[in-house]
Design a protein around this motif. Structure first.
Motif, PDB file in Angstrom:
ATOM      1  N   ARG A   1      62.272  14.678  29.419  1.00  0.00           N
ATOM      2  CA  ARG A   1      61.096  15.433  28.984  1.00  0.00           C
ATOM      3  C   ARG A   1      60.121  14.543  28.217  1.00  0.00           C
ATOM      4  NH1 ARG A   1      62.889  20.768  25.935  1.00  0.00           N
ATOM      5  NH2 ARG A   1      64.078  19.235  24.725  1.00  0.00           N
ATOM      6  N   ARG A   2      60.411  13.249  28.155  1.00  0.00           N
ATOM      7  CA  ARG A   2      59.551  12.328  27.422  1.00  0.00           C
ATOM      8  C   ARG A   2      58.609  11.597  28.369  1.00  0.00           C
ATOM      9  NH1 ARG A   2      63.502   9.547  22.827  1.00  0.00           N
ATOM     10  NH2 ARG A   2      64.144  11.509  21.836  1.00  0.00           N
ATOM     11  N   ILE A   3      57.408  11.310  27.866  1.00  0.00           N
ATOM     12  CA  ILE A   3      56.392  10.607  28.643  1.00  0.00           C
ATOM     13  C   ILE A   3      55.958   9.381  27.852  1.00  0.00           C
ATOM     14  CG2 ILE A   3      54.104  10.759  29.691  1.00  0.00           C
ATOM     15  CD1 ILE A   3      54.494  13.778  29.872  1.00  0.00           C
ATOM     16  N   VAL A   4      55.994   8.223  28.508  1.00  0.00           N
ATOM     17  CA  VAL A   4      55.526   6.977  27.907  1.00  0.00           C
ATOM     18  C   VAL A   4      54.085   6.751  28.342  1.00  0.00           C
ATOM     19  CG1 VAL A   4      55.837   4.481  27.790  1.00  0.00           C
ATOM     20  CG2 VAL A   4      57.826   5.976  27.817  1.00  0.00           C
ATOM     21  N   ILE A   5      53.208   6.503  27.365  1.00  0.00           N
ATOM     22  CA  ILE A   5      51.779   6.311  27.644  1.00  0.00           C
ATOM     23  C   ILE A   5      51.355   4.979  27.043  1.00  0.00           C
ATOM     24  CG2 ILE A   5      49.460   7.262  27.370  1.00  0.00           C
ATOM     25  CD1 ILE A   5      50.869   9.983  26.792  1.00  0.00           C
ATOM     26  N   GLN A   6      50.866   4.076  27.888  1.00  0.00           N
ATOM     27  CA  GLN A   6      50.359   2.789  27.430  1.00  0.00           C
ATOM     28  C   GLN A   6      48.886   2.691  27.814  1.00  0.00           C
ATOM     29  OE1 GLN A   6      52.690  -0.657  28.378  1.00  0.00           O
ATOM     30  NE2 GLN A   6      54.607   0.466  28.300  1.00  0.00           N
ATOM     31  N   LEU A   7      48.042   2.434  26.829  1.00  0.00           N
ATOM     32  CA  LEU A   7      46.597   2.426  27.030  1.00  0.00           C
ATOM     33  C   LEU A   7      46.031   1.075  26.612  1.00  0.00           C
ATOM     34  CD1 LEU A   7      45.925   5.941  25.455  1.00  0.00           C
ATOM     35  CD2 LEU A   7      46.388   5.409  27.845  1.00  0.00           C
ATOM     36  N   PRO A   8      45.964   0.114  27.534  1.00  0.00           N
ATOM     37  CA  PRO A   8      45.432  -1.211  27.190  1.00  0.00           C
ATOM     38  C   PRO A   8      43.954  -1.142  26.822  1.00  0.00           C
ATOM     39  CG  PRO A   8      46.656  -1.271  29.258  1.00  0.00           C
ATOM     40  CD  PRO A   8      46.460   0.168  28.912  1.00  0.00           C
ATOM     41  N   GLY A   9      43.594  -1.878  25.778  1.00  0.00           N
ATOM     42  CA  GLY A   9      42.187  -2.011  25.408  1.00  0.00           C
ATOM     43  C   GLY A   9      41.570  -0.815  24.730  1.00  0.00           C
ATOM     44  N   VAL A  10      42.351   0.165  24.319  1.00  0.00           N
ATOM     45  CA  VAL A  10      41.791   1.360  23.668  1.00  0.00           C
ATOM     46  C   VAL A  10      41.349   1.008  22.250  1.00  0.00           C
ATOM     47  CG1 VAL A  10      42.347   3.632  22.756  1.00  0.00           C
ATOM     48  CG2 VAL A  10      43.086   3.010  25.040  1.00  0.00           C
ATOM     49  N   ASP A  11      40.075   1.329  21.913  1.00  0.00           N
ATOM     50  CA  ASP A  11      39.565   0.987  20.586  1.00  0.00           C
ATOM     51  C   ASP A  11      39.526   2.175  19.638  1.00  0.00           C
ATOM     52  OD1 ASP A  11      37.636   2.406  21.846  1.00  0.00           O
ATOM     53  OD2 ASP A  11      36.010   0.954  21.570  1.00  0.00           O
ATOM     54  N   ASP A  12      39.894   3.352  20.115  1.00  0.00           N
ATOM     55  CA  ASP A  12      39.925   4.542  19.258  1.00  0.00           C
ATOM     56  C   ASP A  12      41.183   5.353  19.573  1.00  0.00           C
ATOM     57  OD1 ASP A  12      39.414   6.610  17.583  1.00  0.00           O
ATOM     58  OD2 ASP A  12      37.503   7.217  18.487  1.00  0.00           O
ATOM     59  N   PRO A  13      42.358   4.847  19.182  1.00  0.00           N
ATOM     60  CA  PRO A  13      43.606   5.519  19.563  1.00  0.00           C
ATOM     61  C   PRO A  13      43.744   6.919  18.990  1.00  0.00           C
ATOM     62  CG  PRO A  13      44.008   3.777  17.950  1.00  0.00           C
ATOM     63  CD  PRO A  13      42.594   3.628  18.389  1.00  0.00           C
ATOM     64  N   ALA A  14      43.178   7.182  17.809  1.00  0.00           N
ATOM     65  CA  ALA A  14      43.316   8.510  17.204  1.00  0.00           C
ATOM     66  C   ALA A  14      42.635   9.565  18.069  1.00  0.00           C
ATOM     67  CB  ALA A  14      42.719   8.508  15.797  1.00  0.00           C
ATOM     68  N   ARG A  15      41.422   9.258  18.550  1.00  0.00           N
ATOM     69  CA  ARG A  15      40.704  10.217  19.396  1.00  0.00           C
ATOM     70  C   ARG A  15      41.430  10.432  20.716  1.00  0.00           C
ATOM     71  NH1 ARG A  15      35.859   9.032  23.200  1.00  0.00           N
ATOM     72  NH2 ARG A  15      35.402  11.117  23.988  1.00  0.00           N
ATOM     73  N   VAL A  16      41.919   9.338  21.302  1.00  0.00           N
ATOM     74  CA  VAL A  16      42.636   9.454  22.581  1.00  0.00           C
ATOM     75  C   VAL A  16      43.882  10.306  22.408  1.00  0.00           C
ATOM     76  CG1 VAL A  16      43.908   8.175  24.334  1.00  0.00           C
ATOM     77  CG2 VAL A  16      41.739   7.301  23.495  1.00  0.00           C
ATOM     78  N   LYS A  17      44.603  10.098  21.325  1.00  0.00           N
ATOM     79  CA  LYS A  17      45.820  10.875  21.088  1.00  0.00           C
ATOM     80  C   LYS A  17      45.505  12.357  20.926  1.00  0.00           C
ATOM     81  CE  LYS A  17      48.006  10.713  17.157  1.00  0.00           C
ATOM     82  NZ  LYS A  17      48.827  10.295  16.000  1.00  0.00           N
ATOM     83  N   ASP A  18      44.426  12.666  20.224  1.00  0.00           N
ATOM     84  CA  ASP A  18      44.042  14.069  20.050  1.00  0.00           C
ATOM     85  C   ASP A  18      43.690  14.710  21.386  1.00  0.00           C
ATOM     86  OD1 ASP A  18      44.459  13.933  17.358  1.00  0.00           O
ATOM     87  OD2 ASP A  18      42.356  13.542  16.845  1.00  0.00           O
ATOM     88  N   ILE A  19      42.971  13.962  22.239  1.00  0.00           N
ATOM     89  CA  ILE A  19      42.589  14.496  23.546  1.00  0.00           C
ATOM     90  C   ILE A  19      43.827  14.714  24.407  1.00  0.00           C
ATOM     91  CG2 ILE A  19      41.421  13.912  25.713  1.00  0.00           C
ATOM     92  CD1 ILE A  19      39.221  12.639  24.040  1.00  0.00           C
ATOM     93  N   ILE A  20      44.768  13.782  24.337  1.00  0.00           N
ATOM     94  CA  ILE A  20      45.990  13.912  25.129  1.00  0.00           C
ATOM     95  C   ILE A  20      46.786  15.135  24.691  1.00  0.00           C
ATOM     96  CG2 ILE A  20      48.255  12.876  25.567  1.00  0.00           C
ATOM     97  CD1 ILE A  20      46.898  10.162  25.518  1.00  0.00           C
ATOM     98  N   LYS A  21      46.899  15.345  23.394  1.00  0.00           N
ATOM     99  CA  LYS A  21      47.768  16.401  22.873  1.00  0.00           C
ATOM    100  C   LYS A  21      47.133  17.793  22.947  1.00  0.00           C
ATOM    101  CE  LYS A  21      50.320  15.862  19.295  1.00  0.00           C
ATOM    102  NZ  LYS A  21      50.788  15.652  17.918  1.00  0.00           N
ATOM    103  N   THR A  22      45.795  17.854  23.094  1.00  0.00           N
ATOM    104  CA  THR A  22      45.145  19.161  23.143  1.00  0.00           C
ATOM    105  C   THR A  22      45.612  19.915  24.378  1.00  0.00           C
ATOM    106  OG1 THR A  22      43.200  18.294  22.003  1.00  0.00           O
ATOM    107  CG2 THR A  22      42.943  20.358  23.205  1.00  0.00           C
ATOM    108  N   THR A  23      46.243  21.048  24.167  1.00  0.00           N
ATOM    109  CA  THR A  23      46.745  21.800  25.312  1.00  0.00           C
ATOM    110  C   THR A  23      45.610  22.452  26.101  1.00  0.00           C
ATOM    111  OG1 THR A  23      47.097  23.696  23.846  1.00  0.00           O
ATOM    112  CG2 THR A  23      48.989  22.302  24.301  1.00  0.00           C
ATOM    113  N   ALA A  24      44.506  22.796  25.390  1.00  0.00           N
ATOM    114  CA  ALA A  24      43.324  23.370  26.050  1.00  0.00           C
ATOM    115  C   ALA A  24      43.698  24.566  26.918  1.00  0.00           C
ATOM    116  CB  ALA A  24      42.604  22.321  26.879  1.00  0.00           C
ATOM    117  N   GLN A  25      44.524  25.459  26.382  1.00  0.00           N
ATOM    118  CA  GLN A  25      44.887  26.672  27.106  1.00  0.00           C
ATOM    119  C   GLN A  25      43.789  27.716  26.838  1.00  0.00           C
ATOM    120  OE1 GLN A  25      48.838  27.419  25.623  1.00  0.00           O
ATOM    121  NE2 GLN A  25      49.784  26.283  27.307  1.00  0.00           N
ATOM    122  N   LEU A  26      42.854  27.787  27.769  1.00  0.00           N
ATOM    123  CA  LEU A  26      41.719  28.685  27.633  1.00  0.00           C
ATOM    124  C   LEU A  26      42.079  30.048  28.215  1.00  0.00           C
ATOM    125  CD1 LEU A  26      38.684  28.960  26.871  1.00  0.00           C
ATOM    126  CD2 LEU A  26      38.177  28.288  29.222  1.00  0.00           C
TER     127      LEU A  26
END
Length: 525
Positions: A167-192
């Motif tokens: 149930r685990r997912i490994v995510i590697q993002l080379p060259g990302v300059d704003d990891p906090a924003r990317v992490k928030d976007i990834i984790k947002t479930t966005a269940q509308l």
């Protein structure tokens, strides 16, 4: 000599093609994609909370059963959630429980139906639970990949950890300059969700429940929070809304979402429905004109406008968003909702300075290994060692060229795979050369010794490389991140080494010792 012409042309063409692929260009200054450990970036390990998806499935099954029971003329049953992945059906007074049990067995085929005291228990089958959990993880990976692609991250690595049951997912993002924003976007479930309002807003959950209409039961509604704002749009606290539990239109019915400007110039998110979603949205709004409809995002009420007329394909979401928040919300809505929430288990940030040091150290190690191997071959096998050096150089060109052509990602373990490939490639030459020596010691001519040397070594080399490639395939299939990078370079290198050992080396030997009209009397090996 003519019979070698096509072989020489083929070798020259291969060299030219792969060298051209490795030449930096304006649109791609780095011919080979660099992995996280070389380029720097963000490394995340997240766990998919599959229970979220299972709860939604049970809720939808309850609503489906209630609606279909009414269509069949059965009195409205009392439905209640239980622990685990099940719910209870209780028949109203004067109705037979047997009818509800029989109907549940016919309608909910993926559930086990059994008696539990004065009620019928409906529980998801274990096989269905396993399949849904696996499907939830696969869907989460695809949704995350869509979101990362929209952010423009080049060559991300998004892979399941722990095999098919993980149930685990490994995510590697080379060259990302704003990891906090990317992490928030990834984790947002966005269940509308779009839900009809039955009461509220109220200052507390209890007050919201107190407004429950007498025609509805507690099981038919849900209380969700929202922000309470003043006339200036400033958040003053929380308020609670009483909403219908039934959800007929969700973010899955969206076709697209984009940022627009509201009446006061504020950023809003406009959306368009799919053909099927337009029909459902039209039915929902048409049947509830002059009532309020809550727009719910991740179990929080963003706004609750009044339905003035039937709406079909288009709508807007107002939620006092900042410009960046509106852009991010539109992005996650376009890429689809996560089927379940995510929990971050591990987070690491790799700086680009470490990446440069890693590249420098890895390339230095590879070059030292290459030079030492070539020198040993020249000392031990004399002029035949030049043959091995040429084949080894072409092997590296093919390896790097294939990685650039197919867009493979080079990681630090991948550089280790290249170094191992150098050893494997020269091992093939050693096997051939030793077989040639043995044939010469047995008294055979030079041409016969070369022919027998390549023929007899062929089986051994194929066996050695094939077993190693099988191991590399398993590493690629079940490994993640750096392990897969090592496997990729190893597999490509093994294939290239077979070609150079048998084709390139043989052509060189034939051009020197097997030319028409010559009879070689000595061989430097």
């Amino acid at each position: 000599m003519k019979k070698y012409t096509w072989k020489i042309v083929l070798i020259i063409a291969i060299i030219a093609i792969f060298i051209s692929v490795l030449i930096p260009r304006e649109n791609k200054p780095d011919p080979i994609n660099l992995g996280l450990d070389l380029k720097g970036g963000t490394y995340l390990v997240m766990e998919v909370n599959t229970d979220d998806a299972l709860k939604v499935e049970v809720d939808q099954a309850m609503e489906r059963f209630r609606l279909r029971a009414e269509e069949e003329g059965l009195a409205a049953p009392r439905l209640s959630r239980t622990e685990g992945h099940s719910f209870l059906i209780e028949s109203p007074e004067g109705s037979s429980l047997d009818a509800y049990e029989s109907f549940a067995e016919d309608l909910l085929t993926e559930y086990e139906v059994s008696r539990s005291g004065e009620a019928v228990e409906v529980a998801l089958r274990s096989a269905t639970v396993s399949e849904m959990e696996s499907q939830t993880v696969r869907q989460a990976i695809e949704t995350i990949r869509n979101r990362i692609d929209e952010l423009g991250v080049t060559e991300p690595i998004i892979a399941r950890q722990g095999g098919l049951e993980g149930r685990r997912i490994v995510i590697q993002l080379p060259g990302v300059d704003d990891p906090a924003r990317v992490k928030d976007i990834i984790k947002t479930t966005a269940q509308l969700q779009f839900r009809i309002v039955e009461g509220g807003p109220a200052p507390t959950e209890e007050d919201a429940l107190a407004s429950l209409p007498p025609t509805l039961s507690r099981n038919e509604v849900v209380v969700l929070p929202g922000d309470r704002v003043n006339v200036f749009g400033e958040v003053q606290g929380r308020e609670y809304w009483l909403l219908q539990r039934q959800v007929t239109v969700t973010g899955a019915d969206l076709k697209t979402a984009r940022v627009q400007r509201g009446q006061l110039g504020e950023p809003i998110v406009a959306f368009s429905m799919t053909a099927e979603g337009s029909g459902k949205f039209g039915d929902l709004t048409g049947a509830n004109i002059n009532r309020r409809m809550a727009i719910v995002l991740d179990d929080k009420v963003q706004s609750a406008p009044t339905i003035n007329s039937q709406i079909t394909s288009d709508g807007i979401i107002e939620g006092r968003f900042s410009e960046q928040e509106a852009l991010d919300l539109a992005l996650v809505l376009r890429s689809g909702a996560l089927p379940a929430s995510l929990t971050t288990l591990e987070e690491r940030t790799v700086g680009p300075t470490l990446g440069l040091d890693s590249i420098r150290a890895g390339v230095t190690a590879a070059m030292i290994g290459f030079v030492v191997v070539v020198l040993l071959m020249l000392v031990y096998y004399k002029l035949a060692g030049v043959n091995a050096a040429v084949a080894l150089t072409l092997n590296l060109v093919i390896l790097l060229g294939l990685m650039a052509y197919f867009g493979a990602t080079l990681t630090l373990p991948g550089i280790a795979g290249i170094i191992l490939t150098i050893a494997m490639a020269v091992d093939s030459n050693v096997l051939v050369f030793e077989r040639i020596r043995e044939e010469l010691d047995a008294g055979k001519s030079i041409r016969a010794a070369i022919d027998e040397g390549f023929r007899l070594a062929f089986g051994t080399i194929i066996d050695t490389n094939l077993t190693t490639m099988i191991a590399a395939l398993f590493l690629f299939q079940f490994g993640s991140g750096p392990v897969r990078g090592f496997a990729v370079t190893l597999m490509i290198g093994l294939g290239a080494s077979i070609f150079t050992a048998f084709f390139v080396s043989r052509v060189i030997f034939d051009l020197i010792y097997n030319r028409p009209g010559t009879r070689p009397t000595a061989i430097s090996i």
